[in-house]
Design a protein around this motif. Sequence first.
Motif, PDB file in Angstrom:
ATOM      1  N   LEU A   7     -10.962  -7.119  -0.258  1.00  0.00           N
ATOM      2  CA  LEU A   7     -11.717  -5.932  -0.705  1.00  0.00           C
ATOM      3  C   LEU A   7     -11.001  -5.138  -1.640  1.00  0.00           C
ATOM      4  CD1 LEU A   7     -13.641  -4.716   2.746  1.00  0.00           C
ATOM      5  CD2 LEU A   7     -14.603  -5.847   0.363  1.00  0.00           C
ATOM      6  N   TRP A   8      -9.616  -4.999  -1.032  1.00  0.00           N
ATOM      7  CA  TRP A   8      -8.570  -4.294  -1.963  1.00  0.00           C
ATOM      8  C   TRP A   8      -8.352  -4.774  -3.485  1.00  0.00           C
ATOM      9  CZ3 TRP A   8      -3.296  -5.506  -3.295  1.00  0.00           C
ATOM     10  CH2 TRP A   8      -2.658  -4.524  -3.838  1.00  0.00           C
ATOM     11  N   SER A  11     -11.657  -4.035  -5.262  1.00  0.00           N
ATOM     12  CA  SER A  11     -11.707  -2.766  -5.740  1.00  0.00           C
ATOM     13  C   SER A  11     -10.895  -2.374  -7.039  1.00  0.00           C
ATOM     14  CB  SER A  11     -11.254  -2.005  -4.544  1.00  0.00           C
ATOM     15  OG  SER A  11      -9.827  -1.917  -4.054  1.00  0.00           O
ATOM     16  N   ASN A  12      -9.761  -3.283  -7.028  1.00  0.00           N
ATOM     17  CA  ASN A  12      -8.697  -3.100  -8.161  1.00  0.00           C
ATOM     18  C   ASN A  12      -9.279  -3.573  -9.292  1.00  0.00           C
ATOM     19  OD1 ASN A  12      -6.571  -1.705  -6.990  1.00  0.00           O
ATOM     20  ND2 ASN A  12      -5.412  -3.609  -6.123  1.00  0.00           N
ATOM     21  N   TYR A  16     -11.045   0.676  -9.176  1.00  0.00           N
ATOM     22  CA  TYR A  16     -10.494   1.669  -8.176  1.00  0.00           C
ATOM     23  C   TYR A  16      -9.168   1.787  -8.051  1.00  0.00           C
ATOM     24  CZ  TYR A  16     -15.202   2.649  -6.586  1.00  0.00           C
ATOM     25  OH  TYR A  16     -16.602   2.949  -6.324  1.00  0.00           O
ATOM     26  N   ASP A  20      -7.692   5.521  -3.490  1.00  0.00           N
ATOM     27  CA  ASP A  20      -9.201   5.736  -3.428  1.00  0.00           C
ATOM     28  C   ASP A  20      -9.677   4.603  -2.397  1.00  0.00           C
ATOM     29  OD1 ASP A  20      -9.196   7.652  -5.320  1.00  0.00           O
ATOM     30  OD2 ASP A  20      -9.707   6.392  -6.752  1.00  0.00           O
ATOM     31  N   PHE A  21      -9.010   3.354  -2.614  1.00  0.00           N
ATOM     32  CA  PHE A  21      -9.625   2.197  -1.610  1.00  0.00           C
ATOM     33  C   PHE A  21      -9.142   2.574  -0.329  1.00  0.00           C
ATOM     34  CE2 PHE A  21      -8.110  -1.355   0.791  1.00  0.00           C
ATOM     35  CZ  PHE A  21      -9.236  -2.045   0.988  1.00  0.00           C
ATOM     36  N   ASN A  24     -11.419   5.413   1.152  1.00  0.00           N
ATOM     37  CA  ASN A  24     -12.864   4.998   1.185  1.00  0.00           C
ATOM     38  C   ASN A  24     -12.795   4.036   2.648  1.00  0.00           C
ATOM     39  OD1 ASN A  24     -14.160   6.469  -0.615  1.00  0.00           O
ATOM     40  ND2 ASN A  24     -13.762   4.804  -2.225  1.00  0.00           N
TER      41      ASN A  24
END
Length: 119
Positions: A7-8, A11-12, A16, A20-21, A24
């Motif tokens: 997920l990280w 998101s990158n 994001y 922010d990750f 959230n």
Amino acid sequence: MPLTIVLWLISNDIGYRTWDFLVNAAKSTLLTALMSFPMLIYSIESLIIDEWEWVPTPKGYLIHKYSFLRDLIHELSIILMLITVMIVLILNNQLLTMFYIASILIILLYGFRLVIPRR
């Protein structure tokens, strides 16, 4: 942990920042924890205090002695999956999560007591 890393990375790629990750992810984790434990408590409370009694009635002729198990294949597979998850959690020393999964499993098994016909 692997899901968090995936997920990280996603998101990158989306744009994001890491901060922010993390914010959230912390909000999502907190919200999930706040929702799951009261739902577990209310589920257990409704099983203990519930005044309704559900009695299954026969719906035709049984072809085989255990034909009702064929109708419960999804529920049986979920129980098998939860038992597998519990074993993996025990092997990884994740006892708190294992107890939470065990409580869900107990509720499902209690539900089976209501569904399986009595002789």
